[in-house]
Design an enzyme around this catalytic site. Structure first.
Site, PDB file in Angstrom:
ATOM      1  N   HIS A  82      30.259  -9.223 -69.561  1.00 37.45           N
ATOM      2  CA  HIS A  82      31.019  -7.977 -69.686  1.00 37.45           C
ATOM      3  C   HIS A  82      30.793  -7.323 -71.045  1.00 37.45           C
ATOM      4  O   HIS A  82      30.846  -6.093 -71.155  1.00 37.45           O
ATOM      5  CB  HIS A  82      32.507  -8.239 -69.460  1.00 37.45           C
ATOM      6  CG  HIS A  82      32.887  -8.336 -68.020  1.00 37.45           C
ATOM      7  ND1 HIS A  82      33.906  -7.601 -67.454  1.00 37.45           N
ATOM      8  CD2 HIS A  82      32.374  -9.083 -67.010  1.00 37.45           C
ATOM      9  CE1 HIS A  82      34.008  -7.894 -66.165  1.00 37.45           C
ATOM     10  NE2 HIS A  82      33.095  -8.801 -65.880  1.00 37.45           N
ATOM     11  N   ASP A  83      30.553  -8.116 -72.064  1.00 39.04           N
ATOM     12  CA  ASP A  83      30.261  -7.555 -73.377  1.00 39.04           C
ATOM     13  C   ASP A  83      28.918  -6.838 -73.364  1.00 39.04           C
ATOM     14  O   ASP A  83      28.814  -5.671 -73.750  1.00 39.04           O
ATOM     15  CB  ASP A  83      30.258  -8.658 -74.436  1.00 39.04           C
ATOM     16  CG  ASP A  83      30.072  -8.113 -75.851  1.00 39.04           C
ATOM     17  OD1 ASP A  83      30.742  -7.113 -76.181  1.00 39.04           O
ATOM     18  OD2 ASP A  83      29.270  -8.677 -76.612  1.00 39.04           O
ATOM     19  N   GLY A  88      26.426  -2.999 -75.056  1.00 38.56           N
ATOM     20  CA  GLY A  88      25.387  -3.902 -75.529  1.00 38.56           C
ATOM     21  C   GLY A  88      26.039  -5.167 -76.056  1.00 38.56           C
ATOM     22  O   GLY A  88      27.266  -5.254 -76.185  1.00 38.56           O
ATOM     23  N   THR A 268      30.600 -27.237 -55.430  1.00 39.88           N
ATOM     24  CA  THR A 268      30.565 -27.776 -56.802  1.00 39.88           C
ATOM     25  C   THR A 268      31.059 -26.694 -57.762  1.00 39.88           C
ATOM     26  O   THR A 268      30.278 -26.156 -58.551  1.00 39.88           O
ATOM     27  CB  THR A 268      29.129 -28.203 -57.181  1.00 39.88           C
ATOM     28  OG1 THR A 268      28.218 -27.104 -56.923  1.00 39.88           O
ATOM     29  CG2 THR A 268      28.678 -29.413 -56.384  1.00 39.88           C
TER      30      THR A 268
END
EC number: 1.11.1.7
Length: 346
Positions: A82-83, A88, A268
């Site tokens: 998300h960053d 960027g 898993t």
């Protein structure tokens, strides 16, 4: 994901029922965020003289968090994604909105409301330790990149060299988030367009989606698939019928499921492997945007290949994370800063 009000017993109940089996509801991208810059701007040994113990320091925090709070792994990986996709890879997701300010930071955007505090806490703790040894030298964005890699590896995924040298961004705006984050019901066309705007290929789109192998999603992100697919008042026909019945038990049409989360790979859920892709092959994808990758001729062959060859997936994932980590890199005082507290600008 602001979760687990789901009890352990209900997780195990879900896992028992489904012997087979980073997310928000679609909006095409319209802005043009920065594409990856050349890797020459980043280097694996960037801190070799300034802070040679950096990765050991961050690793001591991530290894402890993984043991004590395992949900920190998917939470931090999602945080990194998300960053990078908004301003960027510049740590702008970590900024908190100033009290009383009408200008909301990225983390306040609707699309980021489900980002778990365990991810933020992991970075804050790692930054505090690094600051105590190397004050004002290491960016929050580099610490986030290292921590994400650590958690991937701790969960069984690949270990890859993290190139460093990012500076922290000087802005964080909630309104920039919506067009730059994929949704749980994004079409393949929308996903391809969004990833291409970041300089990422169709193959990298599929490979990076494999991070959902240790991801979780709230019921609201796939409720439409269970009860009213595209306004038909019927479930998504691509959904496995056994899975449909089980999901409806955990996620009723109305009430009682607001805090429930379910694993995107129920075989898993805490192991970084290619189980996510094998699940798609049996129509066990939880999110519509995930299952769509196995239905579209542009992405299905890649998903099939990842399902067949775990080692190929792990290698491809490490390479794709390395490339994603160079999106929109900031360098120098004109474009960035080195924060001492990841939550506030200097």
């Amino acid at each position: 994901m602001h979760v687990i009000s789901l009890s352990l017993s209900s997780i195990f109940f879900f896992l028992f029922l489904t012997s087979t089996i980073l997310i928000s509801p679609v909006q095409p991208t319209t802005s043009k965020p920065p594409a990856p810059r050349p890797h020459r701007e980043l280097s694996a040994d960037y801190y070799s003289k300034k802070c040679p113990q950096l990765e050991t320091l961050v690793g001591s925090v991530t290894s402890q968090r993984f043991k004590e709070v395992p949900i920190s792994a998917p939470a931090t990986i999602r945080l990194f994604f998300h960053d990078c996709f908004v301003e960027g890879c510049d740590g702008s997701i970590l900024i908190e909105t100033k009290k009383g300010s009408k200008k909301l930071a990225e983390r306040e955007a609707y699309e980021n409301k489900e980002l778990r505090e365990e991810g933020f806490d992991s970075i804050i703790k790692a930054k505090a330790l690094v600051e105590s040894h190397c004050p004002s030298l290491v960016s929050c964005s580099d610490i986030l990149a290292i921590a994400a890699r650590d958690f991937i590896h701790l969960a069984g995924g690949p270990y890859y060299q993290v190139k460093k040298g990012r500076w922290d961004g000087k802005r964080s705006t909630a309104k920039n988030v919506p067009p730059n984050i994929p949704r749980s019901n994004s079409t393949v066309d929308q996903l391809i367009k969004l990833f291409a705007s970041k300089g990422l290929t169709v193959e990298e789109l599929v490979v990076l989606s494999g991070s959902h192998t240790i991801g979780f999603a709230h019921c609201k992100n796939f409720l439409g698939r269970l009860y009213d697919y595209k306004g038909t008042k019927r479930p998504d026909p691509s959904l496995d019928q056994r899975l449909l019945k089980e999901l409806r038990m955990s996620c009723p049409f109305s009430g009682g499921s607001s805090g429930v989360v379910l694993p995107l790979d129920a075989t898993t859920p805490f192991v970084f492997d290619n189980g996510y892709f094998t699940g798609l092959g049996t129509n066990m994808g939880l999110l519509g945007s995930d299952q769509a990758l196995f239905l579209d001729p542009r992405t299905k062959p890649i998903a099939l290949e990842m399902a067949r060859d775990k080692q190929k997936f792990l290698k491809a994932f490490g390479d794709a994370m390395d490339k994603m980590g160079s999106i929109g890199v900031k360098r120098g005082k004109r474009h960035g800063e080195i924060r001492t507290d990841c939550r506030v600008f200097l």
